[in-house]
Design an enzyme around this catalytic site. Structure first.
Site, PDB file in Angstrom:
ATOM      1  N   VAL A  14       8.731  22.874   3.195  1.00  0.00           N
ATOM      2  CA  VAL A  14       8.151  21.534   3.091  1.00  0.00           C
ATOM      3  C   VAL A  14       9.214  20.453   2.989  1.00  0.00           C
ATOM      4  O   VAL A  14       8.922  19.269   3.218  1.00  0.00           O
ATOM      5  CB  VAL A  14       7.171  21.427   1.896  1.00  0.00           C
ATOM      6  CG1 VAL A  14       5.954  22.306   2.104  1.00  0.00           C
ATOM      7  CG2 VAL A  14       7.869  21.715   0.568  1.00  0.00           C
ATOM      8  N   TYR A  40      11.305  18.720 -13.012  1.00  0.00           N
ATOM      9  CA  TYR A  40       9.893  19.095 -12.929  1.00  0.00           C
ATOM     10  C   TYR A  40       9.008  17.968 -13.467  1.00  0.00           C
ATOM     11  O   TYR A  40       8.060  17.528 -12.804  1.00  0.00           O
ATOM     12  CB  TYR A  40       9.640  20.391 -13.689  1.00  0.00           C
ATOM     13  CG  TYR A  40       8.268  20.974 -13.443  1.00  0.00           C
ATOM     14  CD1 TYR A  40       8.022  21.741 -12.305  1.00  0.00           C
ATOM     15  CD2 TYR A  40       7.220  20.748 -14.325  1.00  0.00           C
ATOM     16  CE1 TYR A  40       6.763  22.273 -12.060  1.00  0.00           C
ATOM     17  CE2 TYR A  40       5.960  21.276 -14.090  1.00  0.00           C
ATOM     18  CZ  TYR A  40       5.737  22.033 -12.951  1.00  0.00           C
ATOM     19  OH  TYR A  40       4.485  22.550 -12.704  1.00  0.00           O
ATOM     20  N   VAL A  92      -0.735  28.352 -15.640  1.00  0.00           N
ATOM     21  CA  VAL A  92      -1.647  29.161 -14.831  1.00  0.00           C
ATOM     22  C   VAL A  92      -1.021  30.536 -14.602  1.00  0.00           C
ATOM     23  O   VAL A  92       0.191  30.659 -14.387  1.00  0.00           O
ATOM     24  CB  VAL A  92      -1.938  28.489 -13.472  1.00  0.00           C
ATOM     25  CG1 VAL A  92      -2.994  29.283 -12.706  1.00  0.00           C
ATOM     26  CG2 VAL A  92      -2.402  27.049 -13.663  1.00  0.00           C
TER      27      VAL A  92
END
Length: 273
Positions: free
Chosen positions: A76, A173, A206
């Protein structure tokens, strides 16, 4: 009849984890999938990243649902390579209706980390990669003229200052995930004229390979203060990928047809603490 019959969803980071889960969830409702993943290691990322085999497994699982999928290996960060991959997929599947800019890295816990390069890599994947994804995916959506929906994957760290620790990984981050909210709001205003909605989703921890790996677990064990900051209000240590996928399936559906410009936490109460 599925909610997404006849629609094409473009998903980055689709080889495993959240990306694969999103692809499966939308395919279950009839969507065809453009699945993009780097399927290679970035030098500053200490945990194993997705492989070609992972992306092949995503293809297998989507095809088992009798949906079409075009899977391409592309970074990306590389605008031209990503555009080539997406354009070829659009030529095969048709114009894009849904964009999920999901690809991201969290390279915490590297030994002898090069903080400067780590920060640069995190920003380039998590922020430049999102910008590239939308810029490349939107033209066919606009040309189709039937609106659309975009969801950018941020984090609870995109709405909270927790997690920064002076390292290239932690600071990069948190900064990148905050910046994604800025992109979302900019895109929301730009794309409303085309009836294209843009939102962010903000997961807590997650249960995916990015969060559950030996490097991350070692880092958390060695940094108990950071681990304490990552606790949820509800009594669960982390949530599952499907919890995010279900939220996204709602956001991109007609059930949320007037929801745009929203930062949606799926966080077990993390941000309510």
């Amino acid at each position: 009849m599925g909610k997404f019959d006849g629609k094409v969803a473009f998903i980055t980071g689709a080889a495993r984890g959240l990306g694969r889960s999103h692809a499966l969830r939308l395919a279950q409702e009839g969507a065809d999938i453009i699945a993009i993943d780097i399927c290679a290691q970035i030098d500053t990322v200490p945990y194993p990243m997705a492989t070609s085999g992972d992306l092949a497994q995503t293809v297998k699982e989507i095809e088992a649902l009798d949906r079409r999928i075009v899977a391409k290996e592309a970074d990306v960060r590389n605008y031209d390579a990503l555009r080539t991959a997406v354009d070829s997929a659009v030529a095969e599947l048709g114009p894009i209706d849904i964009i999920l800019a999901n690809a991201g890295i969290a390279p915490h816990g590297a030994e002898n980390a090069d903080d400067v390069q780590t920060f640069r890599d995190v920003i380039e994947v998590n922020l430049f990669g999102v910008w590239n994804t939308v810029q490349i995916g939107v033209p066919s959506m606009i040309e189709k003229g039937q609106g659309g929906s975009i969801v950018l994957t941020s984090s609870t760290q995109g709405l909270s200052g927790a997690g920064g620790n002076g390292s290239g990984a932690g600071d990069g981050y948190g900064a990148s995930k905050h910046a994604i909210v800025g992109l979302m709001r900019t895109f929301t205003n730009w794309l409303a004229q085309y009836s294209i909605r843009v939102n962010t989703v903000h997961p807590t921890g997650v249960n995916t390979p990015m969060a559950v790996n030996d490097v991350m677990q070692k880092w958390l064990a060695e940094n108990p203060a950071a681990a304490a900051l990552l606790g949820n209000l509800l009594p669960v240590p982390m949530i599952e990928a499907i919890d995010i996928s279900n939220a996204i399936a709602w956001l991109v559906s007609d059930d949320a047809r007037y929801v745009t410009g929203v930062t949606l936490p799926v966080d077990a109460g993390f941000l309510a603490k």
